[in-house]
Every structure is written in C-alpha cells, then in structure tokens.
Design an enzyme around this catalytic site. Structure first.
Site, PDB file in Angstrom:
ATOM      1  N   THR A   1       8.351   8.269 -35.263  1.00 46.08           N
ATOM      2  CA  THR A   1       8.136   7.913 -33.791  1.00 46.08           C
ATOM      3  C   THR A   1       8.327   6.388 -34.103  1.00 46.08           C
ATOM      4  O   THR A   1       8.808   5.600 -33.130  1.00 46.08           O
ATOM      5  CB  THR A   1       6.747   8.340 -33.618  1.00 46.08           C
ATOM      6  OG1 THR A   1       6.050   8.208 -34.676  1.00 46.08           O
ATOM      7  CG2 THR A   1       7.040   9.935 -33.200  1.00 46.08           C
TER       8      THR A   1
ATOM      9  N   PHE B   1       2.848   9.101 -25.131  1.00 48.72           N
ATOM     10  CA  PHE B   1       1.980   9.741 -26.028  1.00 48.72           C
ATOM     11  C   PHE B   1       1.281  10.782 -25.898  1.00 48.72           C
ATOM     12  O   PHE B   1       0.189  11.374 -26.702  1.00 48.72           O
ATOM     13  CB  PHE B   1       0.870   8.478 -26.336  1.00 48.72           C
ATOM     14  CG  PHE B   1       1.231   7.268 -27.338  1.00 48.72           C
ATOM     15  CD1 PHE B   1       1.997   7.162 -28.537  1.00 48.72           C
ATOM     16  CD2 PHE B   1       1.594   6.071 -26.402  1.00 48.72           C
ATOM     17  CE1 PHE B   1       2.327   6.004 -29.086  1.00 48.72           C
ATOM     18  CE2 PHE B   1       2.115   4.727 -26.935  1.00 48.72           C
ATOM     19  CZ  PHE B   1       2.585   4.961 -28.304  1.00 48.72           C
TER      20      PHE B   1
ATOM     21  N   CYS C   1      -1.673  11.593 -28.425  1.00 53.77           N
ATOM     22  CA  CYS C   1      -1.554  11.240 -29.612  1.00 53.77           C
ATOM     23  C   CYS C   1      -2.814  10.341 -30.526  1.00 53.77           C
ATOM     24  O   CYS C   1      -3.245   9.238 -29.834  1.00 53.77           O
ATOM     25  CB  CYS C   1      -0.461  10.111 -29.688  1.00 53.77           C
ATOM     26  SG  CYS C   1      -0.052   9.205 -31.272  1.00 53.77           S
TER      27      CYS C   1
HETATM   28  C1  HEM Z   1       5.567   5.129 -30.960  1.00 51.62           C
HETATM   29  C2  HEM Z   1       5.069   5.979 -31.783  1.00 51.62           C
HETATM   30  C3  HEM Z   1       4.538   7.228 -31.436  1.00 51.62           C
HETATM   31  C4  HEM Z   1       4.668   8.103 -30.409  1.00 51.62           C
HETATM   32  C5  HEM Z   1       5.675   7.777 -29.289  1.00 51.62           C
HETATM   33  C6  HEM Z   1       3.790   9.485 -30.662  1.00 51.62           C
HETATM   34  C7  HEM Z   1       3.915  10.466 -29.776  1.00 51.62           C
HETATM   35  C8  HEM Z   1       2.765  11.432 -29.931  1.00 51.62           C
HETATM   36  C9  HEM Z   1       2.935  12.784 -28.747  1.00 51.62           C
HETATM   37  C10 HEM Z   1       3.706  12.585 -27.545  1.00 51.62           C
HETATM   38  C11 HEM Z   1       1.767  13.478 -29.104  1.00 51.62           C
HETATM   39  C12 HEM Z   1       1.337  14.453 -28.434  1.00 51.62           C
HETATM   40  C13 HEM Z   1       2.130  15.855 -28.741  1.00 51.62           C
HETATM   41  C14 HEM Z   1       1.720  16.825 -27.812  1.00 51.62           C
HETATM   42  O1  HEM Z   1       0.986  16.813 -27.156  1.00 51.62           O
HETATM   43  O2  HEM Z   1       2.202  18.280 -28.118  1.00 51.62           O
HETATM   44  C15 HEM Z   1       1.347  12.634 -30.695  1.00 51.62           C
HETATM   45  C16 HEM Z   1       0.324  13.579 -31.341  1.00 51.62           C
HETATM   46  C17 HEM Z   1       0.090  12.968 -32.577  1.00 51.62           C
HETATM   47  N1  HEM Z   1       0.194  11.912 -32.991  1.00 51.62           N
HETATM   48 FE1  HEM Z   1       1.726  10.551 -32.281  1.00 51.62          FE
HETATM   49  N2  HEM Z   1       3.170   9.320 -31.565  1.00 51.62           N
HETATM   50  C18 HEM Z   1       3.187   8.069 -32.268  1.00 51.62           C
HETATM   51  C19 HEM Z   1       2.619   7.392 -33.553  1.00 51.62           C
HETATM   52  C20 HEM Z   1       1.828   8.068 -34.257  1.00 51.62           C
HETATM   53  C21 HEM Z   1       1.236   7.359 -35.373  1.00 51.62           C
HETATM   54  C22 HEM Z   1       1.274   6.153 -35.886  1.00 51.62           C
HETATM   55  C23 HEM Z   1       0.420   8.282 -35.775  1.00 51.62           C
HETATM   56  C24 HEM Z   1      -0.713   8.600 -36.995  1.00 51.62           C
HETATM   57  C25 HEM Z   1      -0.847   7.604 -37.776  1.00 51.62           C
HETATM   58  C26 HEM Z   1       0.484   9.827 -34.947  1.00 51.62           C
HETATM   59  C27 HEM Z   1      -0.331  10.685 -35.256  1.00 51.62           C
HETATM   60  C28 HEM Z   1      -0.210  11.845 -34.272  1.00 51.62           C
HETATM   61  C29 HEM Z   1      -0.893  13.167 -34.372  1.00 51.62           C
HETATM   62  C30 HEM Z   1      -1.953  13.614 -35.775  1.00 51.62           C
HETATM   63  C31 HEM Z   1      -0.828  13.994 -33.410  1.00 51.62           C
HETATM   64  C32 HEM Z   1      -1.406  15.223 -33.217  1.00 51.62           C
HETATM   65  C33 HEM Z   1      -2.838  15.123 -32.451  1.00 51.62           C
HETATM   66  C34 HEM Z   1      -3.329  16.471 -31.996  1.00 51.62           C
HETATM   67  O3  HEM Z   1      -2.540  17.338 -31.892  1.00 51.62           O
HETATM   68  O4  HEM Z   1      -4.618  16.497 -31.838  1.00 51.62           O
HETATM   69  N3  HEM Z   1       1.252   9.509 -33.973  1.00 51.62           N
HETATM   70  N4  HEM Z   1       2.134  11.664 -30.850  1.00 51.62           N
END
Ligand code: HEM
Length: 218
Positions: A31, A159, A166
């Site tokens: 991402t 996010f 996220c």
């Molecule tokens: C530009 C960078 C990023 C974008 C656009 C992004 C986008 C997202 C989105 C849209 C979700 C929600 C998914 C949902 O609701 O179904 C998500 C969940 C998550 N992201 Fe990111 N993310 C990014 C970077 C990161 C980074 C750097 C990490 C960890 C170091 C991370 C860890 C997670 C985790 C663990 C979840 C699941 C959270 C949960 O279900 O409680 N993400 N991300």
C-alpha cells in the site's frame, strides 16, 4: 484467547503473533509503496507541484534529515499532495463488509450474510461529491483540510472508516512523507517516454506497465 486447564487465557499465542506480523507486512508494504509510486508519477506529470513541494521541503530541512516534528508541519507535501494522490489513486479501491444480521440501508433491506462492497475508488472520483474537476489532479481542494475538500466529510476514506480503520495510517503517511522529502532533497525526476498511464488493480491499484521515471541527481 485459549483455554488451558479449564481456565480462560487472555493473550496472544505465538501463532496469533505470526499472523499479525504477516498482516502488517501485507497490509503495510504494498500500500505505501504504491502510494509513493503514484506520487512520483503524478508529480512528474505536474512539475509545478513537484517544484512547490521541493521548495517547501528545502525551506524546512535544507539538505538535513527530516525530523518527526517538522514532517507533521509540511502542508504542501502532506495535506495537499499526498491526500490528492490518495484520492485519485487509492491503493485499496474498495472495502468489503458482510452483514451478520438483517440490516436496512438507504431504505433497502439486506439479509444476513450478504456481502456489501464500498467502492472507495468511485466515491473518490464522483463529480457530484468533488465537483466537475473530480478526475483531475487539483491539490488545492485539500488546502482547507479534508472536511472542506468535498461535499461530504466522509467521502475521503483511503484508510477505511469506523472500527476497522487502518491501524497503520499515521505510520504510512509519516513513512511516505519521509521518503518523498528524501527524494525531493536529492533528485529531480520526470517520466520516461516509455511510461504508459494505465492504472489497474492486482489487490492494490498500480500502474499496469510499471513506473518508468528518470531520476537526475541534484
Ligand atoms: C498508504 C498506505 C495504506 C493504505 C492506503 C491502507 C489502507 C487500509 C484500509 C482501506 C484498511 C481497511 C480495510 C477494511 O476496512 O476492510 C486498512 C486496514 C489495515 N491496515 Fe492499512 N493501509 C496502509 C498502510 C498500512 C500500514 C503501513 C500498516 C501497518 C504497518 C497497515 C496495517 C493495516 C492493518 C493491520 C489493517 C487491519 C485493521 C483491522 O482490521 O482492524 N496499513 N488499511
């Protein structure tokens, strides 16, 4: 949670920790990497914004290593460029939810078990929400913050939203700012003539034929 000797153990097993590490790796690596890729492409297409961003970075840090406090004060790089790139090219293009019980949304009833898909990409490009220039790169729209950038405050959600938002969003933006500042301090860049603009999705939204960019050391 595990039960041992009839007692409830609240905590994480080694397997849980391994799975969490895998999730952080998959959710966080690709991402942030595609966000930086699109930022480089978009700034190459809009050299006036690339130079404004460089000016801001050099004014804040000169050639020194960017520090956390001042990174959060960068307006052009953060609010304007990274937000507008995340709007136009969100790495995650839709969110999936499954109704665990019957629900009603907008006057329509959905039975339990139905899958709902939130088309983040389409909402980010909707002219009725963002105006006629919705599909254009116009970082100015974020100059008064996210809540004033569109008709609805919740229309920008690269996010996600709600309890599953996220967990890495602050880290991702910090990482992207740090990387972008470091590049802008050292290189001028432009698109190579071989670059073809073709956003497509393989889990994340990326340029189908790669991002051929010519870097020149400053
Ligand atoms: C530009 C960078 C990023 C974008 C656009 C992004 C986008 C997202 C989105 C849209 C979700 C929600 C998914 C949902 O609701 O179904 C998500 C969940 C998550 N992201 Fe990111 N993310 C990014 C970077 C990161 C980074 C750097 C990490 C960890 C170091 C991370 C860890 C997670 C985790 C663990 C979840 C699941 C959270 C949960 O279900 O409680 N993400 N991300």
């Amino acid at each position: 949670m595990k039960e041992s000797n009839g007692e409830l153990n609240i905590g994480m097993s080694t397997e849980d920790i391994i799975e969490e590490c895998k999730l952080f790796y998959f959710a966080g690596m690709e991402t942030t990497s595609v966000l930086l890729t699109w930022t480089t492409i978009v700034l190459s297409m809009h050299p006036e914004w690339r130079e404004l961003a460089r000016e801001e970075v050099l004014n804040h840090f000169g050639r020194a290593r960017p520090d956390f406090d001042r990174l959060s004060r960068l307006k052009i790089v953060t609010m304007i460029i990274l937000y507008e790139v995340l709007r136009l090219y969100p790495p995650v293009i839709f969110l999936n939810r499954r109704a665990y019980k019957e629900i009603e949304l907008g006057g329509i009833k959905y039975p339990a078990g139905v899958n709902l898909l939130m088309p983040l990409l389409f909402i980010h490009h909707d002219p009725t929400i963002w105006g006629k220039d919705a599909s254009e790169f116009n970082p100015e729209r974020f100059s008064e913050g996210i809540s004033n950038a569109s008709k609805y405050q919740t229309a920008f959600f690269p996010f996600g939203w709600g309890p599953r938002i996220c967990i890495g969003q602050n880290f991702a933006l910090l990482e992207a700012k740090m990387a972008l500042c470091t590049i802008l301090q050292r290189f001028s860049f432009e698109l190579s003539p071989s670059y073809t603009h073709a956003p497509y999705t393989v889990i994340t939204l990326r340029p189908e034929h790669g991002a051929q960019v010519k870097l020149k050391k400053l």
